[in-house]
Design an enzyme around this catalytic site. Sequence first.
Site, PDB file in Angstrom:
ATOM      1  N   ASP A   1      -9.839  48.770  11.403  1.00  0.00           N
ATOM      2  CA  ASP A   1      -8.712  48.104  12.054  1.00  0.00           C
ATOM      3  C   ASP A   1      -9.096  47.411  13.351  1.00  0.00           C
ATOM      4  O   ASP A   1      -8.304  46.669  13.920  1.00  0.00           O
ATOM      5  CB  ASP A   1      -7.610  49.139  12.320  1.00  0.00           C
ATOM      6  CG  ASP A   1      -6.305  48.513  12.779  1.00  0.00           C
ATOM      7  OD1 ASP A   1      -5.948  47.440  12.269  1.00  0.00           O
ATOM      8  OD2 ASP A   1      -5.640  49.098  13.659  1.00  0.00           O
TER       9      ASP A   1
ATOM     10  N   SER B   1      -0.667  44.678  14.162  1.00  0.00           N
ATOM     11  CA  SER B   1      -0.924  44.811  12.727  1.00  0.00           C
ATOM     12  C   SER B   1       0.385  45.008  11.975  1.00  0.00           C
ATOM     13  O   SER B   1       1.252  45.772  12.404  1.00  0.00           O
ATOM     14  CB  SER B   1      -1.847  46.002  12.460  1.00  0.00           C
ATOM     15  OG  SER B   1      -3.076  45.862  13.132  1.00  0.00           O
TER      16      SER B   1
ATOM     17  N   GLN C   1      -5.832  42.545   5.906  1.00  0.00           N
ATOM     18  CA  GLN C   1      -4.792  42.889   6.878  1.00  0.00           C
ATOM     19  C   GLN C   1      -4.063  41.634   7.320  1.00  0.00           C
ATOM     20  O   GLN C   1      -4.701  40.607   7.601  1.00  0.00           O
ATOM     21  CB  GLN C   1      -5.390  43.569   8.106  1.00  0.00           C
ATOM     22  CG  GLN C   1      -4.354  43.961   9.153  1.00  0.00           C
ATOM     23  CD  GLN C   1      -4.992  44.607  10.373  1.00  0.00           C
ATOM     24  OE1 GLN C   1      -5.276  43.931  11.363  1.00  0.00           O
ATOM     25  NE2 GLN C   1      -5.224  45.918  10.318  1.00  0.00           N
TER      26      GLN C   1
END
Length: 315
Positions: free
Chosen positions: A232, A256, A306
């Site tokens: 991430d 995110s 993502q």
Amino acid sequence: MTDDLTPAERQARSLADLLSVLELQRLGTATITVTGIDDTDNVSSREADVYIADSLVQPHHRVYGGQVLAQSLMAASLTVRDEHPQRLPHSLHAYFMRPGDDTQPIRFSVERMRDGRSFSARRVHAMQHGRPILSLSASYEDPANGLDHHDEMPDVPAPEDLPAVADKFAAIDHPRAQYLVGRPVDHRYVDGDITMQPGDARRARQDVWFRLLGEVGTDPYLQASVLAYMSDYTLLESVLRRHGRTWTDPSLRVASLDHSMWFHRIVDPAQWLLYSQESPSAQGGRGLGVGKVFTRDGLLTTTIAQEGMIRVKDD
């Protein structure tokens, strides 16, 4: 500087803290009540295995998305490995729903959606204050033979030939710089980082070597969860790089929205891995990042995607 510890001591402490928050405490099986899945007061009840864990302290006191992602995958794995120890995660799909509070524990409610002859499926809600902050679905599979191929790794310099981000920012007294120094992960950019200065080329791709700064052992469930944590950190940077933006740009608002991972082959995150990233699209205040994780001998281990909210304030 944030404290009197050396960068190496801070990294060792952050690694110990990470492994600690991945040791979830089981509270038992319960009928859980979930409120506000759709931002209303609708209530639903379901049977679930329930776990609890603390969070890593963050400068802004909002839970780091990679942490709650990793913890949710670990919670799902804990309901699989005792009965199917050979059944490993092959994919996860998660939505970040609300900011988390790093001063409060997180409860993880795991629904056992299915246990078949070769696949298991789990759904996890990470909860604070009775509301989900992340919702994750994960699937597990027994080892199987079949067709086998993968993309080739880009031809890039070796990590030993590139500077470590922590070394670059160790002496810089800036909150973002010191946050990078304290990470338990060694990042080395092929084309330089975009922390405070934009990249030389405005292209929607980048390659980053990374590895965990310590060992996690041979447990494949923990290895997968740690890789989820690491994945991430930089994935949306291909969007920012394309538009000449930096992480310290005060006009940016980045968060995110979702995160998907396909584990082709479980890998030790303490070895050098190449995270090859690109952004096929940015629009509507959102940007998409797609990454492939290779071992240094060229084996594709993981594909990751993502989408993030990326908004620019008006001047």
